[in-house]
Design an enzyme around this catalytic site. Structure first.
Site, PDB file in Angstrom:
ATOM      1  N   SER A  40       0.870  -1.304  -0.014  1.00  0.00           N
ATOM      2  CA  SER A  40      -0.028   0.006  -0.011  1.00  0.00           C
ATOM      3  C   SER A  40       0.826   1.318   0.028  1.00  0.00           C
ATOM      4  O   SER A  40       0.338   2.302  -0.184  1.00  0.00           O
ATOM      5  CB  SER A  40      -0.962  -0.084   1.339  1.00  0.00           C
ATOM      6  OG  SER A  40      -0.114  -0.212   2.263  1.00  0.00           O
TER       7      SER A  40
ATOM      8  N   HIS B 298      -2.631  -2.755  -5.797  1.00  0.00           N
ATOM      9  CA  HIS B 298      -2.981  -2.305  -4.446  1.00  0.00           C
ATOM     10  C   HIS B 298      -4.621  -2.371  -4.226  1.00  0.00           C
ATOM     11  O   HIS B 298      -5.297  -1.524  -4.746  1.00  0.00           O
ATOM     12  CB  HIS B 298      -2.590  -1.006  -4.216  1.00  0.00           C
ATOM     13  CG  HIS B 298      -2.948  -0.348  -2.745  1.00  0.00           C
ATOM     14  ND1 HIS B 298      -3.412   1.008  -2.714  1.00  0.00           N
ATOM     15  CD2 HIS B 298      -3.017  -1.065  -1.787  1.00  0.00           C
ATOM     16  CE1 HIS B 298      -3.602   1.290  -1.389  1.00  0.00           C
ATOM     17  NE2 HIS B 298      -3.317   0.109  -0.995  1.00  0.00           N
TER      18      HIS B 298
ATOM     19  N   GLU C 287      -5.786   0.065  -7.212  1.00  0.00           N
ATOM     20  CA  GLU C 287      -4.608   0.987  -7.848  1.00  0.00           C
ATOM     21  C   GLU C 287      -3.549   0.094  -8.468  1.00  0.00           C
ATOM     22  O   GLU C 287      -3.098  -0.625  -7.716  1.00  0.00           O
ATOM     23  CB  GLU C 287      -3.979   1.576  -6.554  1.00  0.00           C
ATOM     24  CG  GLU C 287      -4.648   3.185  -6.283  1.00  0.00           C
ATOM     25  CD  GLU C 287      -3.833   3.765  -5.182  1.00  0.00           C
ATOM     26  OE1 GLU C 287      -3.195   3.244  -4.216  1.00  0.00           O
ATOM     27  OE2 GLU C 287      -4.063   5.222  -5.349  1.00  0.00           O
TER      28      GLU C 287
ATOM     29  N   ASN D 296      -3.164   6.543  -0.615  1.00  0.00           N
ATOM     30  CA  ASN D 296      -2.924   6.609   0.698  1.00  0.00           C
ATOM     31  C   ASN D 296      -1.874   7.831   0.897  1.00  0.00           C
ATOM     32  O   ASN D 296      -1.698   8.387   2.127  1.00  0.00           O
ATOM     33  CB  ASN D 296      -1.871   5.527   1.160  1.00  0.00           C
ATOM     34  CG  ASN D 296      -2.799   4.451   1.415  1.00  0.00           C
ATOM     35  OD1 ASN D 296      -4.170   4.357   1.703  1.00  0.00           O
ATOM     36  ND2 ASN D 296      -2.452   3.087   1.400  1.00  0.00           N
TER      37      ASN D 296
END
Ligand code: T1G
Length: 697
Positions: free
Chosen positions: A412, A433, A445, A483
């Site tokens: 991540s 991800h 992702e 993130n």
């Protein structure tokens, strides 16, 4: 004759054919072409009935959304519907693919409707912040009754041809897949049996029976619980109710008023932006659409924890066999038990049959040996966020996997290029991800490494579509897109609590904007230790990460929901976050240790600092080319974190707020709060100086 709608007669049937790829949307050309073809059909003395059919993949899939927000060019949709319905000759709609929105409304204006068995119908306008604005709210209840009409119109869900027949929408469903033939046979029967032009508007017994029904309040109450922030669903109920209280023409006027109210709502703008943003994200610039895609018929997953198990389910759900690898048998057993429990829960809710549960479980084959990966097409590593472990795993995969296998990491935040460097085939290494829970959240992702090949990029985007995820291709940096922005918001939220806000005040501001969960409730769900470990790793790497009251929670073993106490406390078995005086005391102690005098902080400051720091970071992500488009960032936040689609995503929302206002605030916080996160993005400064927005990029 228009080139998108043609008329020709076959025997006694006047055939009107729409040909406007990709989905025969009701553009101005199609609307004008339909009127012209109808005129020809009326004038054609040999034609005893008219048949409306579409070429290509589907019947009309709705109004042309690309025309929204622009002045409507005559003829409008309602004029077309009236011309169809008032035809002296019976008009038959022959449906294949998906008859949606204005497309289904056109079919409802016809006198008969026949479909092939694979067809689906629906009125999904509510998903665009609208309601059926061409008679759907007035004609559908006349065929199905109010309850079924409300179900379809307030959810926007598609139903199968058989369900549509059972509901009274279709007159017939044929096994034959040749829609032209199906339509001709049905229209021929209409002529042979001398059937009249039966107008739906004249069918009034069902709407009369529903007059004064309690079903409308029942739906309003349910909507208040399910989607309190939304505007359009409530207008849908009003429109269907009008069909039971007013005559058809008055009902149409009411529908028009309510449609206009929805059209003018900012929610419509947001939802339509989100609709196109999701489709744009699937297009990778400088990657030609005919880039070859590798077969992915078998997958290996490393790690049977929460993420690995959820990822495995995505593939089993679409029939792709998976090897699930762990180091120890008990971890494997535990992982499989969680997967089985998830499937059993779906079966309990009627979403799966028991047979499907067993079918899917059989597709997930547990293993302790890398040898089982020797022939898989794709491997997805989903273990601890520890670079050393990942590099060791990829070195092993490099030895075991066949040439051409794609080696993906579900990391991540970590560096895909560094992981790729642990192999002799960096062109086959990529990030995939997933978002927790991986079998539920739709976002994927896909992270391109510096050496990831075009084929691998095209393949993982295709895999996203196959496993029913929304794939977004992003660049390789700390936290990628989602993130990276989330960490900025988290740091700002934590600082706001240091300075005097309470965690629940911060969370309330964020849920008030429409997030499904606040920052700290989300930390409790993900696990306080996850953020703590990342901060410790970054401190070890020499980064200046200030001490945080969140560290103290982790050090005291308050890890969130999994320990029934984190930022909030959780009563036995409950997932409901309850503020905990213990935590207030811990925060108070921390402030004293740090010599911070707490101050009361306004909700506005909380909203600006949490959201604008994200927008500023999003602009830097665009500047660096980590995201191709600002709308890709919107897609990441809508599908990865539940940002309300009716606000269009954070970058779209920022443009509604005004980039100049945001830049002023960013500059102010750079002076008052300080820190790199508040260094104004150069792109943001340039756009504001040029009077432009993200969508101008
Ligand atoms: N208008 C314009 N373009 C459309 C479109 C539409 N209605 N629907 C799809 N497209 C484009 C889409 O942007 C993409 O373009 C291509 O078609 C393929 O779409 C008065 C006001 C039909 C189920 O909400 O649900 O009628 O990227 O990638 O996955 O009451 O498209 O190739 O350039 O999604 O196979 C109501 C929306 C409108 C249906 C096909 N109708 N569309 O899915 O392909 S409002 C809808 C869909 C209305 C009236 C009201 C799906 C699909 P490009 P795709 P797909």
């Amino acid at each position: 004759m228009s080139e998108v709608v043609s008329y020709n007669r076959e025997g006694a049937i006047g055939v009107i054919t729409v040909h406007y790829p990709p989905v025969n949307a009701l553009s101005h050309a199609v609307r004008a072409g339909l009127l012209e073809a109808l005129r020809q059909g009326q004038a054609d003395a040999e034609a005893k009935a008219l048949l409306l059919v579409c070429e290509g993949r589907t019947f009309i899939a709705g109004a042309d959304i690309r025309e929204f927000g622009k002045p409507m060019q005559e003829p409008g949709l309602v004029e077309v519907m009236d011309a169809i319905e008032n035809s002296e000759k019976p008009v038959v709609a022959a449906i294949h693919g998906t008859a949606l929105g204005g497309g289904l409304e056109v079919a409802l204006a016809c006198h008969y409707r026949v479909a092939v068995k694979s067809a689906k119908v629906g009125l999904p306008e509510v998903k665009l912040g609208l309601l059926p604005g061409a008679g759907g709210t007035q004609r559908l209840p006349r065929l199905t009754g109010a309850r079924k009409a409300l179900e379809m119109i307030t959810t926007g869900e598609f139903i199968s041809a058989y369900d549509a027949k059972a509901a009274g929408i279709l007159d017939e469903v044929r096994e034959d897949d040749d829609i032209g033939a199906v339509g001709m046979v049905f229209a021929g029967d209409v002529v042979a049996q001398g059937k009249p032009a039966r107008r739906v508007r004249d069918l009034s017994n069902k709407v009369q029976a529903d007059k004064g029904s309690a079903v409308f309040e029942e739906f309003r109450d349910a909507l208040k619980k399910k989607s309190p922030g939304l505007f359009a669903p409530f207008k849908c109920v009003d429109a269907v109710q009008a069909a039971t209280e007013l005559d058809f023409d008055e009902g149409m006027k009411r529908e028009r008023q309510l449609f206009q109210e929805c059209m003018e709502s900012p929610q419509r703008a947001g939802l339509i932006h989100a609709f196109f943003a999701e489709r744009e994200a699937a297009k990778i610039p400088d990657l030609s659409r005919d880039t070859p895609v590798r077969n992915v018929d078998s997958v290996g997953i490393i790690g049977a924890g929460t993420m690995g198990g959820g990822i495995a389910m995505n593939f089993a759900n679409v029939g792709i066999p998976v090897f699930l690898l762990e180091q120890k048998q008990d971890a494997l057993d535990k992982g499989l038990a969680v997967i089985r429990r998830n499937y059993e829960n779906s079966a309990k809710k009627g979403r799966l049959t028991q047979a499907q549960v067993e079918e899917r479980m059989a597709l997930i084959r547990p293993t302790l040996s890398y040898d089982d990966f020797s022939d898989v097409d794709l491997v997805i590593e989903a273990v601890f966020e520890d670079m050393g472990i990942k590099k060791q795993i990829f070195g092993q995969l490099d030895k075991v996997c066949k040439t051409g296998a794609i080696l993906a990491s579900n990391t991540s935040t970590l560096d895909i290029d560094e992981i790729a460097a642990a192999t002799s085939r960096p062109e086959d290494v990529v990030g995939m991800h997933f978002f927790s829970p991986a079998n539920v959240m739709k976002l994927l992702e896909n992270v391109r490494g510096a050496k990831t090949s075009d084929e691998v990029k095209a393949t993982v985007m295709n895999v996203a579509k196959r496993i029913r995820k929304v794939g977004v291709m992003v660049g390789n940096c700390y936290g990628f897109v989602g993130n990276r922005m989330l960490h900025r918001r988290g740091a700002e939220a934590t600082a706001l609590v240091n300075e005097g806000a309470s965690p629940q005040q911060v969370d309330k501001v964020l849920t008030g904007l429409g997030f499904p969960m606040g920052q700290f409730a989300m930390s409790d769900l993900a696990g306080i230790d996850v953020g703590y470990r990342i901060r410790q790793e970054r401190r070890k790497a020499g980064e200046d990460i200030p001490p945080s009251w969140m560290d103290k929670l982790a050090e005291q073993g308050r890890l969130g929901q999994k320990t029934q106490a984190g930022v909030y406390k959780y009563e036995d078995g409950s997932r409901k976050p309850v503020p905990d005086p213990e935590v207030d005391r811990l925060i108070e102690e921390f402030r004293q240790e740090q010599g911070i005098r707490p101050r009361s902080i306004s909700d506005d400051e909380i909203l600006e600092r949490c959201m604008y720091v994200m927008i500023n970071e999003g602009a830097k992500i665009l500047e660096e080319g980590i995201a191709y488009r600002s709308s890709d960032i919107d897609v990441v936040w809508i599908y990865g974190y539940g940002f309300p689609a009716y606000r269009g995503g954070p970058m779209f929302w920022a443009e509604q707020v005004g980039l100049d206002k945001i830049l002023d605030a960013v500059r102010n916080f750079h002076n008052t709060v300080g820190g790199d996160q508040w260094r104004p993005s150069e792109l943001l400064e340039r756009l504001v100086s040029e009077g432009k927005g993200f969508s101008d990029l």
